[in-house]
Design a protein around this motif. Structure first.
Motif, mmCIF file in Angstrom:
data_model
loop_
_atom_site.group_PDB
_atom_site.id
_atom_site.type_symbol
_atom_site.label_atom_id
_atom_site.label_comp_id
_atom_site.label_asym_id
_atom_site.label_seq_id
_atom_site.Cartn_x
_atom_site.Cartn_y
_atom_site.Cartn_z
ATOM 1 N N TYR A 146 1.034 8.850 -16.080
ATOM 2 C CA TYR A 146 0.613 8.414 -14.622
ATOM 3 C C TYR A 146 1.003 9.607 -13.464
ATOM 4 N N HIS A 147 2.463 9.620 -13.374
ATOM 5 C CA HIS A 147 2.858 10.194 -12.158
ATOM 6 C C HIS A 147 2.653 11.848 -12.423
ATOM 7 N N HIS A 148 2.702 12.279 -13.523
ATOM 8 C CA HIS A 148 2.415 13.744 -13.892
ATOM 9 C C HIS A 148 1.045 14.086 -13.856
ATOM 10 N N TYR A 149 -0.033 13.210 -13.965
ATOM 11 C CA TYR A 149 -1.328 13.749 -13.985
ATOM 12 C C TYR A 149 -1.964 13.382 -12.792
ATOM 13 N N LYS A 150 -1.563 12.353 -12.146
ATOM 14 C CA LYS A 150 -2.100 11.962 -10.733
ATOM 15 C C LYS A 150 -2.136 13.107 -9.777
ATOM 16 N N LYS A 151 -0.929 13.840 -9.659
ATOM 17 C CA LYS A 151 -0.649 14.903 -8.807
ATOM 18 C C LYS A 151 -1.664 16.023 -9.376
ATOM 19 N N ARG A 152 -1.992 16.261 -10.275
ATOM 20 C CA ARG A 152 -3.170 17.127 -10.808
ATOM 21 C C ARG A 152 -4.580 16.779 -10.560
ATOM 22 N N ILE A 153 -4.942 15.463 -10.908
ATOM 23 C CA ILE A 153 -6.459 15.070 -10.855
ATOM 24 C C ILE A 153 -6.765 14.702 -9.388
ATOM 25 N N PHE A 154 -5.682 14.335 -8.641
ATOM 26 C CA PHE A 154 -6.219 13.899 -7.257
ATOM 27 C C PHE A 154 -6.869 15.012 -6.642
ATOM 28 N N PRO A 155 -6.332 16.155 -6.256
ATOM 29 C CA PRO A 155 -6.864 17.286 -5.645
ATOM 30 C C PRO A 155 -7.993 17.725 -6.248
ATOM 31 N N PHE A 156 -7.998 17.775 -7.554
ATOM 32 C CA PHE A 156 -9.292 18.081 -8.566
ATOM 33 C C PHE A 156 -10.494 17.174 -8.322
ATOM 34 N N VAL A 157 -10.263 15.752 -7.891
ATOM 35 C CA VAL A 157 -11.468 14.745 -7.595
ATOM 36 C C VAL A 157 -11.829 14.936 -6.304
ATOM 37 N N LEU A 158 -10.648 15.136 -5.290
ATOM 38 C CA LEU A 158 -10.889 15.389 -3.960
ATOM 39 C C LEU A 158 -11.707 16.559 -3.434
ATOM 40 N N LYS A 159 -11.689 17.711 -4.292
ATOM 41 C CA LYS A 159 -12.554 18.777 -4.095
ATOM 42 C C LYS A 159 -13.983 18.443 -4.290
ATOM 43 N N MET A 160 -14.294 17.473 -4.930
ATOM 44 C CA MET A 160 -15.679 17.084 -5.431
ATOM 45 C C MET A 160 -16.283 16.041 -4.279
ATOM 46 N N THR A 161 -15.340 14.823 -3.819
ATOM 47 C CA THR A 161 -15.823 13.809 -3.236
ATOM 48 C C THR A 161 -15.613 14.106 -1.789
ATOM 49 N N ARG A 162 -14.798 14.849 -1.144
ATOM 50 C CA ARG A 162 -14.253 15.224 0.125
ATOM 51 C C ARG A 162 -13.986 13.930 0.704
ATOM 52 N N SER A 163 -13.556 12.843 0.181
ATOM 53 C CA SER A 163 -12.994 11.481 0.811
ATOM 54 C C SER A 163 -11.804 11.154 -0.181
ATOM 55 N N GLY A 164 -10.627 11.006 0.777
ATOM 56 C CA GLY A 164 -9.471 10.376 0.279
ATOM 57 C C GLY A 164 -9.403 9.036 -0.133
ATOM 58 N N ASP A 165 -10.137 8.262 0.679
ATOM 59 C CA ASP A 165 -10.158 7.026 0.132
ATOM 60 C C ASP A 165 -11.077 6.789 -1.315
ATOM 61 N N SER A 166 -12.041 7.310 -1.250
ATOM 62 C CA SER A 166 -12.862 7.382 -2.664
ATOM 63 C C SER A 166 -12.264 8.065 -3.967
ATOM 64 N N THR A 209 -5.122 16.786 -21.950
ATOM 65 C CA THR A 209 -5.213 17.347 -20.740
ATOM 66 C C THR A 209 -6.701 17.316 -20.437
ATOM 67 N N SER A 210 -7.408 17.699 -21.288
ATOM 68 C CA SER A 210 -9.004 18.102 -21.352
ATOM 69 C C SER A 210 -9.623 16.743 -21.209
ATOM 70 N N TYR A 211 -9.130 15.784 -21.932
ATOM 71 C CA TYR A 211 -9.609 14.415 -22.052
ATOM 72 C C TYR A 211 -9.583 13.821 -20.739
ATOM 73 N N ILE A 212 -8.437 13.741 -20.327
ATOM 74 C CA ILE A 212 -8.291 13.234 -18.870
ATOM 75 C C ILE A 212 -8.892 13.866 -17.793
ATOM 76 N N PHE A 213 -9.065 15.240 -17.662
ATOM 77 C CA PHE A 213 -9.808 15.817 -16.643
ATOM 78 C C PHE A 213 -11.286 15.378 -16.948
ATOM 79 N N ASN A 214 -11.863 15.589 -18.091
ATOM 80 C CA ASN A 214 -13.037 15.178 -18.322
ATOM 81 C C ASN A 214 -13.345 13.741 -17.987
ATOM 82 N N LEU A 215 -12.502 12.739 -18.073
ATOM 83 C CA LEU A 215 -12.632 11.465 -17.710
ATOM 84 C C LEU A 215 -12.958 11.253 -16.338
#
Length: 200
Positions: free
Chosen positions: A30-50, A76-82
Motif C-alpha cells: 500500500y505505502h509503496h504503490y500509493k505513491k506511484r498510482i496517486f499521481p497516475f490517477v490524478l493526471k486523469m481525474t484532475r481532482s484530488g478528492d476523486s 505492477t502491471s496488474y495494479i496499474f491496470n486496476l
C-alpha cells in the motif's frame, strides 16, 4: 546486477505473503504503490478528492482479491491496470464529455515508462486488432478504410464500386461485431478504447 536480483526476489516474496493474507505485506505494498498510482490517477481525474477515493477503492479491491495474486505474473502491471479501470469507470459515470475519457486513456499510455506498465495497454490494442481480423473480408476492409485511413462513406463506396448504403450497413455490422467480441473477451479498458475511438 546482484542488487537488482535481490530486489526482485524480495518483491516476489512480498506479493506471495500478501496473497496468503499477510497484513504487514499488504501495508508495505500500500505505502509503496500509493505513491506511484496517486499521481497516475490524478493526471486523469484532475481532482484530488476523486483520486483519493479511487486509490482507496483500488487497494480495497486488491485486498479482497488477494488470493488471485498467486497467479499474477506482473504485479505492477496488474495494479496499474486496476487503477486505470477504476479511473476510467469513474470518468465514464461522471463525464458526459467523452473526450475527457479519451484523453485520460491516452494520458495513461503516455505515463507508462517501462515494459510492465505498458503491457495492459498494448494487449488492449492487440485485442482490438484481433476483433477486426475476425470480420469477413469486405467488412474488415470497409472498417479499415473508414477508421484507419479516414475515408468517408462516399469515398469508400467509390473505391470499392458499391453503394453508400452498403458501406454504411457493412460498417455498422463491423462495429457491432467488434463491440460484441470485446464485451465477451476483453477488459473494460479495452472496450472503452474501442468505443471512444469509434464514436460516430
Amino acid at each position: 546486477m546482484a542488487a537488482v536480483t535481490h530486489r526482485l526476489i524480495n518483491e516476489k516474496e512480498l506479493f506471495a505473503a500478501f496473497a496468503d493474507g499477510d497484513e504487514v505485506a499488504f501495508r508495505q505494498i500500500y505505502h509503496h504503490y500509493k505513491k506511484r498510482i496517486f499521481p497516475f490517477v490524478l493526471k486523469m481525474t484532475r481532482s484530488g478528492d476523486s483520486t483519493e477515493e479511487i486509490v482507496q477503492e483500488v487497494f480495497i479491491q486488491l485486498w479482497l482479491s488477494r488470493v488471485s495474486f498467486q497467479n499474477v505474473q506482473y504485479p505492477t502491471s496488474y495494479i496499474f491496470n486496476l487503477a486505470s479501470n477504476k479511473t476510467l469507470n469513474y470518468l465514464k459515470k461522471v463525464a458526459n464529455d467523452a473526450n475527457l475519457v479519451k484523453k485520460a486513456a491516452y494520458d495513461r499510455a503516455e505515463w507508462s515508462t517501462n515494459t510492465e506498465d505498458t503491457i495492459a495497454f498494448n494487449e488492449s490494442l492487440a485485442m482490438i486488432n484481433s476483433a477486426v481480423s475476425e470480420l469477413p473480408s469486405q467488412r474488415q476492409l470497409i472498417y479499415r478504410l473508414s477508421r484507419e485511413e479516414g475515408l468517408s462513406l462516399e469515398e469508400i463506396a467509390d473505391r470499392l464500386d458499391i453503394s453508400r448504403s452498403t458501406v454504411k450497413n457493412q460498417l455498422g455490422h463491423a462495429l457491432r461485431s467488434i463491440r460484441d467480441f470485446l464485451e465477451r473477451r476483453a477488459s473494460m479498458f479495452t472496450l472503452l478504447l474501442f468505443l471512444l475511438n469509434n464514436k460516430k
